[in-house]
Design a protein around this motif. Structure first.
Motif, short mmCIF file in Angstrom:
data_model
loop_
_atom_site.label_atom_id
_atom_site.label_comp_id
_atom_site.label_asym_id
_atom_site.label_seq_id
_atom_site.Cartn_x
_atom_site.Cartn_y
_atom_site.Cartn_z
N ARG A 18 -30.91 -47.23 -34.92
CA ARG A 18 -31.03 -46.53 -36.11
C ARG A 18 -29.76 -46.47 -36.97
NH1 ARG A 18 -36.78 -43.51 -35.31
NH2 ARG A 18 -37.88 -45.18 -34.76
N ILE A 19 -28.89 -45.81 -36.24
CA ILE A 19 -27.52 -45.59 -37.06
C ILE A 19 -27.12 -46.80 -37.61
CG2 ILE A 19 -25.04 -44.99 -37.01
CD1 ILE A 19 -26.11 -42.89 -34.64
N GLN A 20 -27.18 -47.97 -36.70
CA GLN A 20 -26.62 -49.45 -37.27
C GLN A 20 -27.48 -49.99 -38.42
OE1 GLN A 20 -26.79 -51.17 -33.34
NE2 GLN A 20 -24.38 -50.92 -33.48
N VAL A 26 -26.45 -48.61 -45.99
CA VAL A 26 -25.80 -47.89 -46.80
C VAL A 26 -24.73 -49.04 -47.56
CG1 VAL A 26 -23.74 -46.58 -46.90
CG2 VAL A 26 -25.71 -45.73 -45.72
N GLN A 27 -24.31 -49.88 -46.71
CA GLN A 27 -23.56 -51.27 -47.02
C GLN A 27 -24.18 -51.87 -48.28
OE1 GLN A 27 -22.05 -54.03 -44.36
NE2 GLN A 27 -20.00 -53.95 -45.25
N ALA A 28 -25.44 -52.31 -47.94
CA ALA A 28 -25.97 -53.12 -49.10
C ALA A 28 -26.09 -52.22 -50.40
CB ALA A 28 -27.63 -53.27 -48.43
N THR A 29 -26.15 -51.14 -50.18
CA THR A 29 -26.09 -50.32 -51.68
C THR A 29 -24.97 -50.37 -52.22
OG1 THR A 29 -27.87 -48.75 -50.47
CG2 THR A 29 -26.70 -47.92 -52.63
N VAL A 30 -23.68 -50.37 -51.40
CA VAL A 30 -22.49 -50.47 -52.02
C VAL A 30 -22.27 -51.84 -52.60
CG1 VAL A 30 -19.94 -50.44 -51.40
CG2 VAL A 30 -21.51 -48.78 -50.46
N LEU A 81 -21.92 -42.81 -37.88
CA LEU A 81 -22.50 -43.51 -38.68
C LEU A 81 -21.03 -43.84 -39.62
CD1 LEU A 81 -24.48 -44.74 -40.78
CD2 LEU A 81 -24.40 -42.62 -42.13
N THR A 82 -20.06 -43.00 -39.60
CA THR A 82 -18.90 -43.73 -40.17
C THR A 82 -18.40 -45.05 -39.40
OG1 THR A 82 -18.70 -41.44 -41.13
CG2 THR A 82 -16.73 -42.96 -41.23
N MET A 83 -18.33 -44.68 -38.12
CA MET A 83 -17.87 -45.75 -37.35
C MET A 83 -18.58 -47.10 -37.32
SD MET A 83 -17.32 -43.79 -33.61
CE MET A 83 -16.49 -42.06 -33.61
N ALA A 84 -19.97 -46.88 -37.44
CA ALA A 84 -20.71 -47.89 -37.50
C ALA A 84 -20.54 -48.94 -39.25
CB ALA A 84 -22.31 -47.47 -37.73
N LEU A 85 -20.27 -47.99 -40.11
CA LEU A 85 -20.01 -48.52 -41.55
C LEU A 85 -18.40 -49.25 -41.26
CD1 LEU A 85 -21.12 -45.54 -43.79
CD2 LEU A 85 -21.76 -47.94 -43.91
N GLN A 86 -17.59 -48.57 -40.70
CA GLN A 86 -16.18 -49.35 -40.43
C GLN A 86 -16.50 -50.55 -39.74
OE1 GLN A 86 -13.98 -45.94 -38.66
NE2 GLN A 86 -13.70 -45.14 -40.81
N GLU A 87 -17.29 -50.66 -38.75
CA GLU A 87 -17.31 -51.74 -37.88
C GLU A 87 -17.89 -52.97 -38.64
OE1 GLU A 87 -16.95 -53.40 -34.31
OE2 GLU A 87 -16.53 -51.41 -34.73
N ARG A 88 -18.62 -52.70 -39.56
CA ARG A 88 -19.26 -53.56 -40.59
C ARG A 88 -18.26 -54.13 -41.54
NH1 ARG A 88 -24.70 -54.16 -40.09
NH2 ARG A 88 -24.55 -55.34 -41.84
N GLY A 89 -16.95 -53.57 -41.62
CA GLY A 89 -15.90 -53.63 -42.73
C GLY A 89 -16.24 -53.06 -43.90
#
Ligand code: ASP
Ligand code: MG
Length: 604
Positions: A18-20, A26-30, A81-89
């Motif tokens: 779910r975090i992923q 979140v990334q899509a919103t950005v 969640l921050t790690m998951a975002l960073q993992e997605r670049g």
């Protein structure tokens, strides 16, 4: 480029997957061209787990250490969640409440937000980072810098306060339900999604919304004009838009400590009609208000307090111009009502009274939710001004009293002074057109107890005293009703005062009444825990005659007796027997056309 604050609740970040998923969203919103601040709750039931752990060590853990403990839950989820975002670049940085500078009062476990420093968040946003903020927590001012929490469910409040401080374009509350529903779907499976609701309606539906949206968050949105959206974390559906009135800019300092009352309202254009001694059985209110509605008579306040024997008094107000018509109609019902009484001997004189020399004075404000003592302060202000209160009706965010018209100016001046409001009071203007349906949502509360003190002397200061003592004991009073009935008892005029509190406070409240009964010379205390409160809320009812009648008729058709009634402009509440609660909820929900044919899926 828009600035969006997105809040994800515990279930939405409850597992790695779910975090992923959240990170992806979140990334899509950005990528859609927005700056994003994310506020998260603790994973799943983490907070409950921590509370349990504490209770295994101590039966009364200190509030300070509880805050120290509970605030860790959110620290886990922001990092992951921050790690998951960073993992997605996706560039992202996590911040605790203290790191952001969410400054609260130094009150553990229920702190209110004083202000939010926005520099650090803004700097990170300018660098293209997503800022992931720990919800539910803050820090007290220097020198102590204590870690505080905002109360359970508080991360909604963190999110909206951040949106207000950052002047974000939208605040999205992403959750495990599709939005705000017309009623509790666990009780009424035909509940439907609302597409829109105003903050005022949402606040009156506080107990319905509480699980989805923290009332304090709605209060901030309303005060600062934040556009709020409640939507599912898993779909692209638009969810429910909770709209705030456009407001004059308001200082961000003392964010949550703003006045508990933000408006004093009055209306001198209403006249009061009361039917005394009508039978206490299903269908009476429906009959009376149904006939008034048929003649397009718009009723404002409706008050029915606790029954006396087999009889009730029902009072209502209408515009003065309509008084003659309303009186004729009510008078024509008297014989019919008398004829149906089963126990004529116990019957008090059934009479019709009316009064044009009245004023309705109200205090309104979201800040009174969860703050005991606001109503008491209104009553004591009136008492100090020597003003006698005739009738009282309350809703979630409003306390209304009728008083003698000649006392109106004095009362308003005293209230403005007491609640530190310098703007001139508003004479309530009904909007020319209703900005929404007559009833938007219906809510049931089975957790309340009804109490009453009978034969309280009809003189200034009685309600003030009673509700001040309750407030001093920390008892939050929900509904307060003082009706028209005025009886002679031991040579003086007396009235009954009824109110509801949480069932868990009923014993304590009974104790307060017992001590006062002797002092007031009252004859009787009533405590009933087997009650339910059902409320219908909608902004359109201001201009739609017959809304109350429709609700009362729905209850009558289900053979449900109405024990008490209180209204505000946008809310009608009835007390019924507890075992009739769910049937009442279903009947009223269906009567207003809110029931859909498809069931909405909601997690247990
Ligand atoms: N984690 C906190 C709670 O469970 C705050 C929140 O979820 O809003 O109450
Ligand atoms: Mg929540």
């Amino acid at each position: 480029m828009a600035l969006i604050v997105q809040k994800y609740g515990g279930t939405s970040v409850g597992s790695v997957e779910r975090i992923q998923t959240v990170a992806e969203r979140v990334q899509a919103t950005v990528q859609a061209g927005n700056s994003v601040v994310v506020v998260v709750s603790a994973m799943g039931k983490t907070t409950d787990g921590l509370v349990k752990l504490a209770n295994e060590i101590s039966s009364q853990p200190s509030r300070r250490e509880m805050d120290m403990l509970l605030s860790t839950g959110e620290q886990v989820s922001i990092a992951l969640l921050t790690m998951a975002l960073q993992e997605r670049g996706q560039a992202a940085v996590s911040m605790t409440g203290a790191q952001v500078g969410i400054v609260t009062e130094a009150r553990h476990s229920h702190a209110r937000i004083l202000r939010i420093e926005t520099e650090r968040v803004k700097r990170a946003l300018e660098q293209g980072q997503v800022v992931v903020v720990a919800g539910f927590q803050g820090i007290s001012d220097a020198p102590d810098l204590e870690i505080t929490t905002l109360g359970r469910g508080g991360s909604d409040t963190s999110a909206v306060a951040l949106a207000a401080s950052l002047q974000a374009d939208t605040c999205e509350i992403c959750t495990d339900v599709p939005g705000i529903l017309t009623t509790d779907p666990r009780l009424v499976p035909s509940a439907q999604l609302m597409t829109d609701i105003t903050c005022d309606e949402m606040l009156e539906l506080a107990s319905l919304g509480a699980k989805v949206l923290h009332p304090r968050a709605v209060e901030i949105a309303r005060n600062y004009g934040v556009t709020l959206v409640v939507r599912s974390s898993w779909t692209e559906e638009p969810g429910t838009r909770v709209s705030a009135p456009s407001r004059l800019p308001r200082p961000l300092d003392g964010l949550e400590l703003a006045h508990p009352v933000d408006a004093i309202e009055f209306d001198t254009d209403q006249a009061k009609v009361a039917l005394l001694g009508v039978p206490d059985r299903p269908g009476i209110a429906a009959q009376l208000f149904g006939q008034l509605a048929q003649q397009q008579l718009n009723v404002d306040l409706i008050i029915q307090s606790i029954n006396e024997g087999n009889f009730n008094d029902i009072a209502f107000t209408v515009e003065k111009d309509m008084l003659a018509q309303a009186k004729t109609l009510a008078a024509s019902l008297v014989p019919a009502l008398q004829g149906t009484s089963e126990t004529p001997d116990a019957k008090p004189d059934s009479v019709l009274v009316s009064d044009t020399q009245i004023a309705k004075v109200s205090i309104a404000g979201a800040g009174m939710i969860g703050r005991p003592g606001v109503a008491a302060k209104m009553f004591s202000t009136l008492a100090a001004a020597g003003v006698n209160i005739q009738m009282i009706a309350t809703s979630e965010v409003k306390v209304s009293c009728t008083i003698a018209a000649e006392d109106c100016d004095r009362t308003i001046a005293a209230l403005c002074h007491a609640f530190e409001l310098n703007q001139s009071p508003a004479r309530l203007e009904a909007p020319a057109t209703a900005q929404g349906p007559a009833v938007r949502g219906v809510v049931l509360d089975c957790d309340q107890a009804r109490l009453a003190l009978r034969q309280v002397p009809d003189q200034p200061g009685m309600a003030a005293k009673l509700f001040q003592i309750l407030a001093d004991r920390g008892i939050s009073v929900d509904m307060i009703i003082q009706a028209q009935r005025c009886r002679e008892h031991q040579g003086i005029q007396t009235r009954d005062i009824a109110f509801t509190v949480a069932q868990s406070d009923a014993d304590m409240a009974r104790g307060v009444l017992q001590s006062l009964a002797t002092e007031f010379g009252s004859s009787e205390i009533i405590v009933d825990t087997a009650i339910a409160k059902i409320s219908a809320v909608g902004i359109g009812m201001i201009t739609e005659p017959g809304t109350a009648a429709k609700m009362f008729q729905a209850l009558a058709d289900s053979n449900i007796n109405i024990q008490m009634i209180a209204t505000s402009e946008i809310k009608i509440s009835c007390v019924v027997a507890e075992d009739k609660g769910i049937a009442a909820l279903k009947a009223v929900h269906a009567a207003f056309g809110l029931a859909g044919s498809e069931e909405i899926e909601v997690p247990a």
